[in-house]
Design a protein around this motif. Structure first.
Motif, PDB file in Angstrom:
ATOM      1  N   UNK A 116      27.205  61.923  52.619  1.00 51.87           N
ATOM      2  CA  UNK A 116      27.055  60.517  52.243  1.00 51.87           C
ATOM      3  C   UNK A 116      27.872  60.171  50.996  1.00 51.87           C
ATOM      4  N   UNK A 117      28.117  61.171  50.159  1.00 52.01           N
ATOM      5  CA  UNK A 117      28.847  60.941  48.913  1.00 52.01           C
ATOM      6  C   UNK A 117      30.350  61.192  49.060  1.00 52.01           C
ATOM      7  N   UNK A 118      30.821  61.256  50.308  1.00 52.87           N
ATOM      8  CA  UNK A 118      32.235  61.588  50.538  1.00 52.87           C
ATOM      9  C   UNK A 118      33.184  60.617  49.840  1.00 52.87           C
ATOM     10  N   UNK A 119      32.983  59.321  50.007  1.00 61.03           N
ATOM     11  CA  UNK A 119      33.894  58.337  49.426  1.00 61.03           C
ATOM     12  C   UNK A 119      33.906  58.419  47.899  1.00 61.03           C
ATOM     13  N   UNK A 120      32.767  58.655  47.321  1.00 65.25           N
ATOM     14  CA  UNK A 120      32.684  58.795  45.870  1.00 65.25           C
ATOM     15  C   UNK A 120      33.443  60.030  45.389  1.00 65.25           C
ATOM     16  N   UNK A 121      33.260  61.141  46.095  1.00 65.62           N
ATOM     17  CA  UNK A 121      33.944  62.385  45.723  1.00 65.62           C
ATOM     18  C   UNK A 121      35.457  62.245  45.948  1.00 65.62           C
ATOM     19  N   UNK A 122      35.842  61.566  47.028  1.00 65.46           N
ATOM     20  CA  UNK A 122      37.254  61.342  47.303  1.00 65.46           C
ATOM     21  C   UNK A 122      37.892  60.517  46.190  1.00 65.46           C
ATOM     22  N   UNK A 123      37.196  59.496  45.735  1.00 71.67           N
ATOM     23  CA  UNK A 123      37.694  58.645  44.650  1.00 71.67           C
ATOM     24  C   UNK A 123      37.913  59.465  43.384  1.00 71.67           C
ATOM     25  N   UNK A 124      36.989  60.354  43.075  1.00 73.18           N
ATOM     26  CA  UNK A 124      37.113  61.211  41.894  1.00 73.18           C
ATOM     27  C   UNK A 124      38.352  62.098  41.992  1.00 73.18           C
ATOM     28  N   UNK A 125      38.583  62.657  43.174  1.00 74.75           N
ATOM     29  CA  UNK A 125      39.742  63.530  43.374  1.00 74.75           C
ATOM     30  C   UNK A 125      41.042  62.751  43.201  1.00 74.75           C
ATOM     31  N   UNK A 126      41.101  61.563  43.789  1.00 73.35           N
ATOM     32  CA  UNK A 126      42.330  60.773  43.760  1.00 73.35           C
ATOM     33  C   UNK A 126      42.620  60.195  42.378  1.00 73.35           C
ATOM     34  N   UNK A 127      41.594  60.054  41.547  1.00 70.95           N
ATOM     35  CA  UNK A 127      41.798  59.519  40.208  1.00 70.95           C
ATOM     36  C   UNK A 127      42.281  60.572  39.225  1.00 70.95           C
ATOM     37  N   UNK A 128      42.162  61.819  39.577  1.00 69.70           N
ATOM     38  CA  UNK A 128      42.618  62.909  38.699  1.00 69.70           C
ATOM     39  C   UNK A 128      44.096  63.176  38.942  1.00 69.70           C
ATOM     40  N   UNK A 129      44.934  62.667  38.047  1.00 71.30           N
ATOM     41  CA  UNK A 129      46.383  62.901  38.162  1.00 71.30           C
ATOM     42  C   UNK A 129      46.880  63.878  37.107  1.00 71.30           C
ATOM     43  N   UNK A 130      45.956  64.502  36.388  1.00 73.74           N
ATOM     44  CA  UNK A 130      46.335  65.463  35.351  1.00 73.74           C
ATOM     45  C   UNK A 130      46.368  66.890  35.872  1.00 73.74           C
ATOM     46  N   UNK A 131      46.142  67.059  37.152  1.00 70.60           N
ATOM     47  CA  UNK A 131      46.183  68.373  37.790  1.00 70.60           C
ATOM     48  C   UNK A 131      47.179  68.347  38.940  1.00 70.60           C
ATOM     49  N   UNK A 132      47.688  69.504  39.281  1.00 69.26           N
ATOM     50  CA  UNK A 132      48.473  69.652  40.501  1.00 69.26           C
ATOM     51  C   UNK A 132      47.491  69.964  41.621  1.00 69.26           C
ATOM     52  N   UNK A 133      47.466  69.161  42.663  1.00 70.87           N
ATOM     53  CA  UNK A 133      46.473  69.325  43.714  1.00 70.87           C
ATOM     54  C   UNK A 133      47.012  70.150  44.878  1.00 70.87           C
ATOM     55  N   UNK A 134      46.244  71.171  45.269  1.00 72.40           N
ATOM     56  CA  UNK A 134      46.491  71.898  46.509  1.00 72.40           C
ATOM     57  C   UNK A 134      45.346  71.551  47.450  1.00 72.40           C
ATOM     58  N   UNK A 135      45.675  70.902  48.555  1.00 68.15           N
ATOM     59  CA  UNK A 135      44.669  70.398  49.495  1.00 68.15           C
ATOM     60  C   UNK A 135      44.623  71.272  50.735  1.00 68.15           C
ATOM     61  N   UNK A 136      43.481  71.886  51.000  1.00 65.80           N
ATOM     62  CA  UNK A 136      43.311  72.687  52.217  1.00 65.80           C
ATOM     63  C   UNK A 136      43.149  71.734  53.389  1.00 65.80           C
ATOM     64  N   UNK A 137      44.187  71.649  54.229  1.00 64.87           N
ATOM     65  CA  UNK A 137      44.208  70.655  55.289  1.00 64.87           C
ATOM     66  C   UNK A 137      43.916  71.187  56.677  1.00 64.87           C
ATOM     67  N   UNK A 138      43.303  72.356  56.770  1.00 67.56           N
ATOM     68  CA  UNK A 138      43.075  73.009  58.058  1.00 67.56           C
ATOM     69  C   UNK A 138      42.388  72.092  59.071  1.00 67.56           C
ATOM     70  N   UNK A 139      41.326  71.411  58.654  1.00 72.49           N
ATOM     71  CA  UNK A 139      40.546  70.587  59.584  1.00 72.49           C
ATOM     72  C   UNK A 139      41.008  69.133  59.629  1.00 72.49           C
TER      73      UNK A 139
END
Length: 353
Positions: free
Chosen positions: A101-124
């Motif tokens: 249920x908190x997916x959109x909130x967690x997604x927003x947090x991830x997308x707002x963090x631009x101070x890290x290099x993101x590696x996204x596990x895209x298997x699924x």
């Protein structure tokens, strides 16, 4: 718009070479010059290795039907963490669960963090799942996944070539009726492997046989139950199967053995991924070894290239090679046929004498 070394050079009056040396902390640039260059770089928003010190590993769980039951992803994570540590970066972890249920909130947090290099596990992830990431302002690389729009860098398995090699091996061992154990959740990796399966059949002039294609669940239990139900219909079986991955292969093997169908004497099987259970199954599962840790390491190095060579914006699709592991789940029909002919010739000779 990304800030270039040339812009910083124009603002500071120092040469591009001096600016580059200062930003990369090379010797030969005095402290006062470096201070001025870093001050301007910071004001312009230039990202240096000093400003980004963290690599964020984000796991995207669409439904868990692949990553929950697989053992290859912890090894990928280990590769990321080890390589990052060796290069002086810390690793942070974030988990996106599409069913939460908190997916959109967690997604927003991830997308707002631009101070890290993101590696996204895209298997699924499917193509539509990448859409929210299209406007991400930081750098992102997809691990074990791929976006058809090529909007991001990607590190993935050479799925098609590896599948071709597996089917080639079966053909080399005399198999002409080769089936396909197909995962019911069609992640990108499975789609590429399916293409390799059909491409190799076509290359050898072998007819596609829909009756030999079995769609199964992607967990050990659902693959077993699906194969068990399929065998209840007493279908005609091929001499060999190529499976989308080891989990599906092992579930199907259990159902075949329970039905009294011997592996490899009656049916041969080749898997994909080289999970630990495949090496201790009876017989051992012939499979494709994936360099899991190395994939994580490659993703880290490519992510850091974004900092070191910030002016190079070309996107890359990096495919990591695999190894073919021969164990005991494939029977060589050509050898068996040759032995049978020898026996027949021996009987003929005895009868004629």
């Amino acid at each position: 718009m990304k800030v270039s070394i040339k812009q910083i050079s124009q603002m500071t009056g120092f040469s591009p070479a001096t600016v580059s040396n200062a930003l990369n902390r090379k010797k030969g640039v005095n402290e006062e010059t470096s201070r001025k260059i870093f001050k301007v770089a910071e004001e312009l928003g230039y990202q240096t290795e000093k400003t980004i010190t963290k690599i964020k590993f984000v796991t995207y769980r669409k439904n868990g039907r692949i990553i929950d039951d697989s053992l290859i992803f912890p090894a990928m994570i280990e590769g990321v963490e080890r390589q990052a540590k060796e290069l002086g970066y810390e690793t942070a972890f974030s988990h996106l669960n599409y069913e939460d249920d908190a997916f959109q909130e967690r997604l927003k947090e991830v997308l707002e963090d631009t101070n890290s290099l993101m590696i996204l596990l895209g298997t699924e992830m499917m193509e539509e799942d990448y859409q929210p990431f299209m406007d991400y302002k930081g750098y992102m690389i997809v691990l074990d996944g791929w976006c058809e729009e090529m909007a991001f860098d990607g590190v993935l398995i050479n799925n098609t070539d590896a599948a071709c090699n597996a089917v080639e091996y079966l053909i080399e061992n005399g198999h002409r009726r080769i089936g396909y154990l197909r995962g019911d959740y069609r992640i990108k990796a499975f789609q590429y492997r399916e293409y390799g399966y059909y491409r190799t059949l076509g290359r050898h002039g072998l007819a596609e046989a829909p009756e030999y294609v079995v769609t199964l669940g992607t967990t050990l239990e659902t693959a077993y139950e699906g194969m068990k139900a399929y065998l209840e219909e007493a279908p005609a079986l091929p001499t060999a199967y190529f499976a989308d991955n080891d989990v599906i292969a092992l579930g199907a093997m259990r159902a075949l053995e329970e039905k009294g169908i011997k592996i490899p004497n009656q049916v041969s099987i080749v898997g994909f991924d080289d999970i630990r259970f495949g090496s201790v199954s009876t017989p051992g599962l012939t499979t494709i070894h994936v360099h899991k840790q190395e994939m994580g390491e490659v993703a880290v190095r490519r992510a850091l290239d974004h900092i070191r060579y910030s002016r190079r914006q070309v996107k890359m699709k990096i495919q990591v090679g695999t190894d073919f592991l021969v164990r005991g789940s494939v029977r060589n029909l050509d050898i068996e046929e040759a032995k049978g002919q020898e026996r027949m010739e021996e009987v003929k000779w005895q009868l004629s004498n």
